[in-house]
Design a protein around this motif. Structure first.
Motif, PDB file in Angstrom:
ATOM      1  N   LYS A  20      21.678 -16.048 -20.816  1.00 31.34           N
ATOM      2  CA  LYS A  20      21.334 -16.058 -22.239  1.00 31.34           C
ATOM      3  C   LYS A  20      22.022 -14.880 -22.910  1.00 31.34           C
ATOM      4  N   PRO A  21      22.227 -14.951 -24.234  1.00 35.28           N
ATOM      5  CA  PRO A  21      22.810 -13.810 -24.942  1.00 35.28           C
ATOM      6  C   PRO A  21      21.870 -12.604 -24.865  1.00 35.28           C
ATOM      7  N   VAL A  22      22.450 -11.422 -24.750  1.00 37.70           N
ATOM      8  CA  VAL A  22      21.633 -10.213 -24.708  1.00 37.70           C
ATOM      9  C   VAL A  22      20.912 -10.022 -26.037  1.00 37.70           C
ATOM     10  N   ILE A  23      21.593 -10.304 -27.135  1.00 42.25           N
ATOM     11  CA  ILE A  23      20.974 -10.236 -28.456  1.00 42.25           C
ATOM     12  C   ILE A  23      21.357 -11.484 -29.247  1.00 42.25           C
ATOM     13  N   GLY A  24      20.451 -11.940 -30.086  1.00 42.46           N
ATOM     14  CA  GLY A  24      20.738 -13.086 -30.929  1.00 42.46           C
ATOM     15  C   GLY A  24      20.846 -14.384 -30.158  1.00 42.46           C
ATOM     16  N   THR A  25      21.481 -15.351 -30.785  1.00 42.86           N
ATOM     17  CA  THR A  25      21.596 -16.689 -30.194  1.00 42.86           C
ATOM     18  C   THR A  25      23.039 -17.179 -30.109  1.00 42.86           C
ATOM     19  N   ARG A  26      23.983 -16.439 -30.713  1.00 39.94           N
ATOM     20  CA  ARG A  26      25.367 -16.909 -30.763  1.00 39.94           C
ATOM     21  C   ARG A  26      26.195 -16.384 -29.593  1.00 39.94           C
ATOM     22  N   LEU A 300      31.603 -10.411 -21.809  1.00 37.71           N
ATOM     23  CA  LEU A 300      32.823 -11.195 -21.687  1.00 37.71           C
ATOM     24  C   LEU A 300      33.787 -10.943 -22.831  1.00 37.71           C
ATOM     25  N   ARG A 301      33.249 -10.783 -24.034  1.00 33.59           N
ATOM     26  CA  ARG A 301      34.028 -10.491 -25.220  1.00 33.59           C
ATOM     27  C   ARG A 301      33.167  -9.690 -26.181  1.00 33.59           C
ATOM     28  N   THR A 302      33.766  -9.234 -27.296  1.00 34.86           N
ATOM     29  CA  THR A 302      33.032  -8.415 -28.257  1.00 34.86           C
ATOM     30  C   THR A 302      31.717  -9.068 -28.671  1.00 34.86           C
ATOM     31  N   ALA A 303      31.780 -10.371 -28.946  1.00 33.35           N
ATOM     32  CA  ALA A 303      30.581 -11.072 -29.414  1.00 33.35           C
ATOM     33  C   ALA A 303      30.019 -12.004 -28.349  1.00 33.35           C
ATOM     34  N   CYS A 304      30.150 -11.633 -27.093  1.00 37.08           N
ATOM     35  CA  CYS A 304      29.614 -12.480 -26.023  1.00 37.08           C
ATOM     36  C   CYS A 304      29.189 -11.617 -24.849  1.00 37.08           C
ATOM     37  N   GLU A 305      27.974 -11.097 -24.932  1.00 44.79           N
ATOM     38  CA  GLU A 305      27.402 -10.314 -23.844  1.00 44.79           C
ATOM     39  C   GLU A 305      26.179 -11.072 -23.329  1.00 44.79           C
ATOM     40  N   LEU A 306      26.203 -11.400 -22.044  1.00 49.28           N
ATOM     41  CA  LEU A 306      25.171 -12.244 -21.457  1.00 49.28           C
ATOM     42  C   LEU A 306      24.358 -11.496 -20.407  1.00 49.28           C
ATOM     43  N   GLU A 307      23.207 -12.069 -20.063  1.00 54.04           N
ATOM     44  CA  GLU A 307      22.367 -11.549 -18.992  1.00 54.04           C
ATOM     45  C   GLU A 307      21.663 -12.723 -18.329  1.00 54.04           C
ATOM     46  N   VAL A 308      21.170 -12.509 -17.122  1.00 57.47           N
ATOM     47  CA  VAL A 308      20.462 -13.561 -16.399  1.00 57.47           C
ATOM     48  C   VAL A 308      19.157 -13.872 -17.121  1.00 57.47           C
ATOM     49  N   ASP A 309      18.915 -15.139 -17.346  1.00 56.64           N
ATOM     50  CA  ASP A 309      17.699 -15.600 -18.015  1.00 56.64           C
ATOM     51  C   ASP A 309      16.658 -15.936 -16.955  1.00 56.64           C
ATOM     52  N   GLU A 310      15.823 -14.975 -16.632  1.00 56.61           N
ATOM     53  CA  GLU A 310      14.824 -15.171 -15.581  1.00 56.61           C
ATOM     54  C   GLU A 310      13.833 -16.271 -15.958  1.00 56.61           C
ATOM     55  N   LYS A 311      13.441 -16.334 -17.210  1.00 61.76           N
ATOM     56  CA  LYS A 311      12.491 -17.364 -17.644  1.00 61.76           C
ATOM     57  C   LYS A 311      13.136 -18.744 -17.667  1.00 61.76           C
ATOM     58  N   GLY A 312      14.456 -18.773 -17.823  1.00 59.85           N
ATOM     59  CA  GLY A 312      15.169 -20.045 -17.897  1.00 59.85           C
ATOM     60  C   GLY A 312      15.592 -20.582 -16.548  1.00 59.85           C
ATOM     61  N   GLY A 313      15.238 -19.906 -15.483  1.00 61.75           N
ATOM     62  CA  GLY A 313      15.590 -20.382 -14.137  1.00 61.75           C
ATOM     63  C   GLY A 313      16.204 -19.325 -13.249  1.00 61.75           C
ATOM     64  N   GLY A 314      16.697 -18.215 -13.850  1.00 60.53           N
ATOM     65  CA  GLY A 314      17.252 -17.131 -13.059  1.00 60.53           C
ATOM     66  C   GLY A 314      18.447 -17.563 -12.227  1.00 60.53           C
ATOM     67  N   ILE A 315      18.524 -17.049 -11.024  1.00 65.37           N
ATOM     68  CA  ILE A 315      19.618 -17.368 -10.101  1.00 65.37           C
ATOM     69  C   ILE A 315      19.112 -18.354  -9.056  1.00 65.37           C
ATOM     70  N   GLU A 316      19.755 -19.505  -8.966  1.00 71.34           N
ATOM     71  CA  GLU A 316      19.334 -20.551  -8.035  1.00 71.34           C
ATOM     72  C   GLU A 316      20.474 -20.907  -7.087  1.00 71.34           C
ATOM     73  N   VAL A 317      20.144 -21.125  -5.839  1.00 66.00           N
ATOM     74  CA  VAL A 317      21.112 -21.607  -4.854  1.00 66.00           C
ATOM     75  C   VAL A 317      20.814 -23.081  -4.622  1.00 66.00           C
ATOM     76  N   SER A 318      21.726 -23.951  -5.043  1.00 61.11           N
ATOM     77  CA  SER A 318      21.502 -25.388  -4.880  1.00 61.11           C
ATOM     78  C   SER A 318      21.922 -25.893  -3.501  1.00 61.11           C
ATOM     79  N   ARG A 319      22.780 -25.138  -2.830  1.00 62.28           N
ATOM     80  CA  ARG A 319      23.224 -25.502  -1.486  1.00 62.28           C
ATOM     81  C   ARG A 319      23.654 -24.250  -0.738  1.00 62.28           C
ATOM     82  N   PRO A 320      23.189 -24.040   0.485  1.00 58.53           N
ATOM     83  CA  PRO A 320      22.189 -24.810   1.225  1.00 58.53           C
ATOM     84  C   PRO A 320      20.784 -24.565   0.684  1.00 58.53           C
TER      85      PRO A 320
END
Length: 363
Positions: A20-26, A300-320
């Motif tokens: 998710k974005p660190v700040i805002g929604t864009r 990633l860019r000036t207007a694109c700083e992201l972080e792991v969204d723990e509430k949205g699912g966090g880090i998942e390993v689908s395989r294995p």
């Protein structure tokens, strides 16, 4: 499922990180010349299509996963990876001659023209060092090429023809051993030494990209104000020189979800035929890169700083199944042991120093 079992038996590891974005929604996605943002549609699982957006390409993610190995503040490999081999080049033909680059930062890794055309203190080019260690030479009746080795025209050299014929069977396991000796990182992100032989390649063992779903445009704009000459013609200049008030527009995006995908091909790494400790190092190094990237600020860019969204699912390993990505600290401890164990398989010294000189007549 513990790490040992996964590394020994699983064919691949697939990881999804919900962001998710660190700040805002864009978010500000990656852009391409003559294309702009990469927008597309994908099945939504309900018989319809969903608007998608490529936030970060596989090529760019390879660069970012390599960048986690480098400390910009000290201009050196990070302390956690000390002892891991790489190639450094002094660029004596550019600027004041003190600039450097290295295989961890170069876009083609060991195949960078600055590395391939770089020479050791004894005057032997790195390309010739690699040819000898691979047991490759010119075809019978031909002299070794003296021309400057050129760079591949694309990130993976696709479509670029082999320039020189070589004698001898290309042994890809031997290629893996030589690459591991000088820079194990090149086996994680792929290597293509097409200027030595078009068959000398290993694809990426670790691939990644970031995409967003349920996207919509967020268009905005502004004006660059000129405090001195808002109307440039008054001063006898024009907007082409950067003068005057200049309106501009920008397109950002909102997204229902943003996901980083990682694929680690463990079967490919086993296929390199390296000693057990070297094989394990490549696997652990790959997982460490993923975790280190996700733990970073992901700007990633000036207007694109992201972080792991723990509430949205966090880090998942689908395989294995039943496997969780270890923490950075856990993987760092394991890496330190493996770097020490692999020292006999590394170049001595572990940092190979080269010097590159601008070709004569080139300005």
């Amino acid at each position: 499922m513990n790490l040992d079992k996964v590394l020994k038996t699983a064919s691949r590891v697939l990881i999804e990180a919900h962001l998710k974005p660190v700040i805002g929604t864009r978010i500000q996605p990656t852009g391409f010349p003559d294309l702009g943002a990469a927008e597309y549609s994908a099945p939504d699982g309900k018989g319809g299509l969903e608007k998608m957006l490529l936030v970060e390409s596989a090529q760019s993610m390879a660069n970012r996963l390599e960048a986690v190995c480098w400390d910009e503040a000290t201009d050196d490999i990070i302390p956690e990876l000390k002892g891991l081999p790489f190639v450094t080049v002094k660029l004596s033909g550019i600027g004041n001659g003190t600039d450097t680059t290295n295989s961890l930062l170069e876009f083609h890794r060991l195949n960078s023209p600055y590395i391939m055309n770089g020479a050791r203190d004894d005057g032997i080019s790195f390309a010739d060092v690699i040819r000898k260690e691979l047991g490759l030479g010119s075809a019978p009746g031909k002299k070794s090429p003296k021309k400057v080795v050129e760079a591949a025209t694309t990130e993976d050299g696709a479509g670029d023809k082999e320039r020189d014929e070589v004698a001898g069977v290309v042994n890809l396991r031997r290629l893996a051993a030589v690459c591991f000796q000088y820079d194990p990182n090149s086996l994680v992100h792929g290597i293509f030494l097409e200027k030595i032989a078009g068959r000398l390649r290993h694809p990426r063992a670790l691939s990644a990209f970031i995409e967003a779903s349920g996207v919509d445009r967020a268009d905005s704009g502004g004006v660059k104000f000129d405090r001195v000459l808002p109307k440039p013609s008054v001063g006898g200049v024009d907007a082409k020189g950067g003068y005057g008030n200049v309106p501009f527009h920008r397109s950002e995006f909102t997204a229902r979800s943003i996901t980083a995908f990682f694929s680690l091909d463990l079967a490919q790494i086993r296929g390199y035929g390296l000693p057990a400790e070297a094989t394990r190092l490549l696997k652990v190094l790959s997982l460490w890169k993923v975790r280190r990237f996700l733990d970073s600020n992901m700007r990633l860019r000036t207007a694109c700083e992201l972080e792991v969204d723990e509430k949205g699912g966090g880090i998942e390993v689908s395989r294995p199944k039943d496997f969780a990505l270890p923490s950075t600290d856990e993987l760092t401890v394991e890496l330190a042991k493996l770097i020490k164990a692999c020292k006999p398989h590394f170049a001595a010294p572990t940092t190979t120093a080269l010097t590159w000189n601008k070709p004569a007549g080139k300005e």
